[in-house]
Design an enzyme around this catalytic site. Structure first.
Site: not given
Length: 699
Positions: A180, A186-187, A257, A297, A315
């Site tokens: 990552k 946003g993948g 993703h 998340e 955000r």
């Protein structure tokens, strides 16, 4: 369901504290598209003026028209427009805005932009720069979360980014593992390495994409959970140390993703688990001195329901409307008020959850082609009717164009119901009413996904689409009924055109059901040919005793009756085929017929009669050339004329919708020519690399 008015009344009666506030009566929206329109809508309701910014590509966009003022900030590439922090702040000061709303994406999680706003005396409608910094760098956030008692997943979050160190750490963690980007979301900059053999390839791809998206190629490594659920918690915090959670959303079903459909609350969780997730998210927010809207998340193990911190989005999230729908709140209003210095309007105990909500993201993309993003004009666009339980969040209108320079999301369809079943039924029904032509979309796929028995049963996880690929993408077939409907749409369109030109003598549409009016151009039996799913089909139509007789391919003649349905937005018909009633809609162009039924959209190419055909046979073979799979920018070219390549060798990289797509050789070959150079815009289907023909190939 709660209403916004209740939320507003609660705001003014919830706290007796005397707080010195800085009134906000004018804000600049440093974004575009649907989120800019979304912010404008709430601001107008509150009496707050709005200022939009736009690039050359967005000069005629909806967000420019709905704002009170709009300022040009540069050419289409976002690096020269929406990412130009200096220009945006310059506009904010010139327009006398007290605050800037960053939306999501672009500068919304930029530490530098937040700092710049503070230096220039403009309120940044987001968290402090320190919180963005701590939570935006995933490696740093993991350490902070662990110290705050928030569960984290095993991985490597260190500063040594050498290939040697990362390879060694990957071996310790074990495969498969997730790579990552340490910044952003946003993948982008995210890859899965299935084994050591593909680790460095996936690592370099993640680095490249991360550098382009966030200006930082650093990555972290994490153990990859095979069947995780993606569950996130909406939190909100004020400037006085108070924070609340507004329950959770399940965003497990994803492609590339990236989220495609979200729901709130997450199905199948106990009230205790919901509370544990919410409280962990609040601890996370307080650990970094968070202010404003944010989302924490978590990876939730599908089997044992254990959860681990994944990241925090500092955000407003794309999927925030479903939280609003189940809590009766307006989170943009909260953002405006919190930014002005007001306290949270409610305590945790006062936030009530009611019902269930879904959001489906409608994209310009090709689901059967690996969900590759697309671009092009919205030739026809009709949407479901919005009401208190249905929201269509969009920044486009019919005739607008989805640009290659930005995210390909067309709209968000948001629905609410008393329970999950009711909400899901509503979602499917409203998706059937979403009619788009001019470019390919994922609407059909969303209908199939929402109708899938495992999705209906809430048996979801992030690998849902690959696991159920065969049932989500069955072989494409076109029924005789649909071909009959396509021919009927063409016939009725021709008859209506004939009437408009004075060729017919009677007015009502169903008066055309007689042989005299059907004999257009003195032809008693007309044959229409449609190409669909690479097969050409013949449909013969004639008239008998006031009805139409239709024969599809080598089938039997069937009796068809029809009449037009009143509809301002589309060409709608009701037909009876051998006694069975069906309603459908159609959108026609000289080259194509789009039929909309309960199964979604089917597009059929109209094959003109031979005497009308002027096009020759298409040149080139997919075996002998590599073409651009979508409109985009040719970012890299790895070969030149005369090079010898092996099957699977990388040839070029296309950047479209801010995502990197590698093009590889389909076979061993010699490069004949290269059709573009780095930095060049490429149309869909443009030849990028051509190969020498294999011996025996037809020339």
């Amino acid at each position: 369901m709660l209403h916004l008015g209740q939320s507003i009344r609660r705001w003014f009666s919830s706290s007796s504290r005397k707080i010195a506030t800085q009134p906000i009566n004018k804000i600049l929206i440093a974004n575009r598209g649907e989120i800019a329109c979304r912010v404008v809508r709430t601001a107008k309701r509150l009496g707050v003026q709005t200022v939009a910014v736009y690039s050359d590509a967005d000069a005629n966009s909806l967000h420019v028209q709905v704002a009170d003022e709009a300022y040009h900030i540069g050419p289409p590439p976002s690096q020269q427009s929406y990412l130009r922090a200096d220009k945006i702040i310059e506009v904010a000061k010139a327009a006398k805005c007290q605050a800037i709303h960053p939306g999501y994406g672009f500068l919304s999680e930029s530490v530098e932009f937040s700092d710049m706003c503070q230096r220039e005396g403009v309120i940044f409608m987001g968290p402090p720069a320190s919180a963005i910094r701590d939570m935006g760098i995933k490696s740093t956030s993991k350490h902070i979360m662990a110290a705050a008692g928030v569960p984290i997943i095993n991985g490597y979050h260190g500063e040594d980014q050498s290939d040697e160190k990362l390879t060694a750490e990957a071996q310790k963690i074990g495969f498969p593992l997730m790579i990552k980007a340490v910044r952003g979301g946003g993948g982008k900059g995210m890859r899965i390495a299935e084994g050591e053999a593909d680790f460095l390839t996936q690592l370099n791809s993640a680095r490249t994409e991360s550098e382009k998206a966030f200006g930082d190629s650093s990555v972290l490594l994490e153990r990859f959970v095979r069947s995780p659920r993606h569950v996130e918690v909406q939190i909100f915090a004020d400037k006085y140390g108070d924070a609340v959670y507004l329950f959770e959303r399940d965003c497990s079903v994803q492609r590339r993703h990236q989220k495609i459909i979200e729901e709130a609350p997450a199905p199948g969780l106990s009230e205790q688990l919901r509370r544990e997730l919410g409280e962990a998210a609040v601890r996370a927010a307080k650990a970094v001195g968070y202010v404003g809207a944010g989302t924490v998340e978590f990876i939730l193990d599908k089997e044992d329901l254990s959860f681990h911190f994944m990241e925090m989005n500092t955000r407003l999230q794309v999927e925030h409307p479903i939280t609003e729908m189940i809590t009766g709140t307006d989170l943009v209003e909260w953002q405006i008020r919190i930014a002005s210095g007001e306290p949270l309007p409610v305590t945790q105990e006062q936030i009530i959850r009611h019902g269930h909500a879904f959001e489906a993201r409608i994209y310009a993309e090709n689901p059967r082609g690996g969900f590759l993003p697309g671009a092009g004009p919205l030739d026809h666009l009709s949407t479901p009717t919005a009401d208190q339980n249905v929201r269509v969040e969009t920044g486009v209108r019919q005739g607008d164009e989805v640009s290659i320079h930005y995210d390909p999301m067309i709209a968000k369809l948001v629905v609410w119901g008393e329970n999950r079943t009711q909400a899901l039924d509503s979602l499917i029904a409203r998706l059937r009413d979403y009619h788009i032509t001019g470019l390919e979309t994922n609407v059909n796929f969303l209908i199939d996904l929402a109708s899938h028995p495992y999705f209906q049963a809430a048996d979801v996880h992030t690998g849902f689409i690959p696991q159920h690929f065969d049932t989500l993408f069955p072989p494409l077939v076109v029924s005789d009924t649909l071909l009959t409907q396509a021919a009927l749409a063409v016939v009725v369109n021709e008859l209506n055109a004939a009437q408009a030109n004075g060729a017919a003598s009677r007015g009502a549409s169903n008066q055309f059901n007689d042989a005299n009016n059907f004999r257009l151009n003195h032809v008693a039996v007309r044959e229409y040919k449609f190409k669909v799913h690479d097969k050409i089909n013949s449909v013969k139509v004639t008239s008998s005793d006031g009805d139409l007789q239709v024969k599809v391919n080598d089938g039997d003649w069937k009796t068809v009756q029809w009449k037009s349905l009143a509809d301002e937005n589309r060409f709608s018909l009701r037909c009876t085929i051998d006694g069975v009633f069906r309603n459908f809609s159609a959108v026609l162009s000289p080259e194509q017929v789009a039929i909309f039924t309960d199964e979604g959209k089917t597009e059929l190419e109209v094959i003109p009669p031979k005497f009308l055909s002027v096009a020759g046979e298409g040149a080139g073979s997919a075996h002998n050339q590599i073409v651009s799979p979508m409109p985009g920018v040719l970012d890299k070219v790895f070969v030149k004329a005369g090079d010898t390549v092996k099957s699977g060798d990388p040839l070029a990289v296309i950047i479209a919708m801010k995502m990197e797509h590698m093009l590889k050789a389909p076979r061993d070959a010699v490069v004949k020519s290269v059709g573009g150079q780095a930095g060049q815009n490429m149309a869909k289907g443009a030849v990028i690399v051509a190969f020498e023909s294999e011996e025996g190939d037809k020339q």
